[in-house]
Motif scaffolding. Structure first.
Motif, PDB file in Angstrom:
ATOM      1  N   UNK A 167     -49.563 -10.350   9.480  1.00  0.00           N
ATOM      2  CA  UNK A 167     -48.919 -11.172  10.495  1.00  0.00           C
ATOM      3  C   UNK A 167     -48.421 -10.381  11.711  1.00  0.00           C
ATOM      4  N   UNK A 168     -47.939  -9.165  11.525  1.00  0.00           N
ATOM      5  CA  UNK A 168     -47.415  -8.428  12.675  1.00  0.00           C
ATOM      6  C   UNK A 168     -48.490  -8.143  13.725  1.00  0.00           C
ATOM      7  N   UNK A 169     -49.712  -7.757  13.355  1.00  0.00           N
ATOM      8  CA  UNK A 169     -50.745  -7.614  14.394  1.00  0.00           C
ATOM      9  C   UNK A 169     -51.046  -8.928  15.111  1.00  0.00           C
ATOM     10  N   UNK A 170     -50.958 -10.044  14.386  1.00  0.00           N
ATOM     11  CA  UNK A 170     -51.178 -11.345  15.028  1.00  0.00           C
ATOM     12  C   UNK A 170     -50.082 -11.631  16.044  1.00  0.00           C
ATOM     13  N   UNK A 171     -48.838 -11.285  15.696  1.00  0.00           N
ATOM     14  CA  UNK A 171     -47.732 -11.451  16.644  1.00  0.00           C
ATOM     15  C   UNK A 171     -47.939 -10.541  17.859  1.00  0.00           C
ATOM     16  N   UNK A 172     -48.348  -9.306  17.617  1.00  0.00           N
ATOM     17  CA  UNK A 172     -48.578  -8.367  18.717  1.00  0.00           C
ATOM     18  C   UNK A 172     -49.660  -8.891  19.657  1.00  0.00           C
ATOM     19  N   UNK A 173     -50.729  -9.437  19.093  1.00  0.00           N
ATOM     20  CA  UNK A 173     -51.803  -9.985  19.914  1.00  0.00           C
ATOM     21  C   UNK A 173     -51.301 -11.146  20.767  1.00  0.00           C
ATOM     22  N   UNK A 174     -50.465 -11.986  20.180  1.00  0.00           N
ATOM     23  CA  UNK A 174     -49.916 -13.121  20.924  1.00  0.00           C
ATOM     24  C   UNK A 174     -48.999 -12.645  22.046  1.00  0.00           C
ATOM     25  N   UNK A 175     -48.156 -11.653  21.775  1.00  0.00           N
ATOM     26  CA  UNK A 175     -47.232 -11.164  22.795  1.00  0.00           C
ATOM     27  C   UNK A 175     -47.976 -10.479  23.941  1.00  0.00           C
ATOM     28  N   UNK A 176     -49.147  -9.919  23.654  1.00  0.00           N
ATOM     29  CA  UNK A 176     -49.929  -9.268  24.701  1.00  0.00           C
ATOM     30  C   UNK A 176     -50.385 -10.269  25.762  1.00  0.00           C
ATOM     31  N   UNK A 177     -50.429 -11.557  25.399  1.00  0.00           N
ATOM     32  CA  UNK A 177     -50.864 -12.594  26.333  1.00  0.00           C
ATOM     33  C   UNK A 177     -49.706 -13.234  27.092  1.00  0.00           C
TER      34      UNK A 177
END
Length: 374
Positions: free
Chosen positions: A296-306
């Protein structure tokens, strides 16, 4: 401008630029203060694309507001505190139906009203942007109710008995009831606006409401704004174990936000807030299994990058992401966040330690050195 107004405006702008997600006027719990280790000798931040240690700034979570934006907010707060309301009405109207932005503006106006509220009384009487004025009033009542509760808890004797005659709990219940009634009235003024429903979601855990009645409120909110950030934060509080749910219910709710948030929203950061709740109440052993965090943390990081880089909540979430990436042994992911954060270290979890700069510098040194090894 009088010295009192200058001080009040400076305080409001400080609160705005370091705002937490608990924008319902409810104080966040005081976290533990763990010890911090010194930064490893020989750590060269520049080698890893990080700013020098001497430039670290614990005064802010992220960059300051642009000067023009700051001047606009100063003028708005000055106008309100001096007794005007038209600038406030125009400020809210300019947000249109961007409900998250509208809520952010209502949040700022609530903080102004907490300093001096005569202008809010006049605004409500004018009928201009009636739902917005009524929502600010309802939010102000929520804030005052929670202040009464916190005051009562702060004055408890060591035996656990209240220091007074129960005025704090009584004022809390009465304040929430008044806020609830005011929010209901606000909802009738504009059926499209989700703002009053966020207030009702906020009061629900203090009233309290049953799960069935809470879900009915939640349906009303999401019918108007399915991804409302502040509404989700307040709902997550209802579902957490310290209120009317459980750790599992809170995590499921936050994970759903990660999966369903639209591109560019900070809503996936709700999962980081859920992890913070768990860590504050149970310590690191209360966090989900490492495998779940690696998913989940990489998914959150990907979302925050946008998320647009100027979003004021983004730095706060990056600090949390860096911390939990380290806790879950994902140093490369943590290092990415430290690079994005630059010199700013005035946020949780670093500010919950005796030496925020040292804690931040040590964490990024660990992230950098372990990412290089991996």
């Amino acid at each position: 401008m009088t010295p009192v107004l200058v001080f009040g405006i400076a305080l409001l702008l400080s609160l705005l630029t370091r705002r937490r997600w608990n924008s319902g006027g409810i104080p966040a719990p005081t976290p533990p203060q763990p010890p911090t280790a010194p930064t490893p000798d020989g750590f060269d931040p520049g080698r890893y694309g990080l700013v020098p240690s001497a430039e670290l700034d614990p005064g802010r979570a992220g960059p300051p507001l642009p000067l023009l934006r700051r001047k606009e907010l100063e003028a708005l707060a000055d106008s309100c505190l001096a007794g005007g309301w038209r600038a406030a009405a125009a400020y809210v109207a300019a947000a249109g139906e961007d409900w998250d932005e509208r809520w952010s503006r209502l949040d700022f106006l609530t903080r102004v009203a907490a300093e001096r509220d005569a202008w809010l009384t006049e605004w409500r009487a004018s009928g201009a942007e009636a739902c917005a004025a009524a929502t600010v009033y309802a939010r102000l009542l929520v804030q005052r109710a929670w202040e009464a509760r916190e005051s009562s808890l702060a004055h408890r004797a060591p035996t656990g008995r209240p220091g007074g005659a129960g005025a704090g709990p009584s004022a809390f219940k009465a304040g929430l009831a008044a806020a609830n009634a005011a929010a209901r009235e606000a909802a009738e003024l504009d059926p499209r606006d989700p703002g009053p429903w966020v207030v009702l979601i906020t009061t629900a855990r203090g009233v309290p409401l049953s799960h069935r009645r809470f879900r009915a409120l939640w349906q009303e909110l999401t019918a108007r704004a399915p991804h409302h950030v502040a509404g989700h934060w307040q709902a997550m509080q209802y579902w957490c174990g310290k209120w009317h749910g459980s750790d599992a219910q809170m995590l499921r709710f936050a994970e759903h936000a990660v999966r369903t948030a639209p591109p560019g929203s900070v809503l996936p950061g709700l999962y980081l807030q859920a992890l913070t709740e768990l860590e504050q109440r149970h310590g690191p052993l209360g966090l989900p299994a490492a495998g779940r965090l690696h998913e989940l943390l990489p998914a959150v990081a990907s979302a925050l990058a946008a998320v647009p880089p100027w979003h004021d909540q983004l730095p706060l979430l990056r600090h949390l992401l860096a911390h939990f990436a380290l806790v879950s042994r994902q140093p490369a992911l943590a290092l990415e966040q430290f690079r994005e954060l630059g010199p700013w270290c005035g946020a949780h979890p670093w500010t919950s330690t005796p030496h925020p700069v040292r804690a931040f510098d040590h964490a990024r040194a660990v992230a950098a050195t372990h990412a290089a090894l991996g």
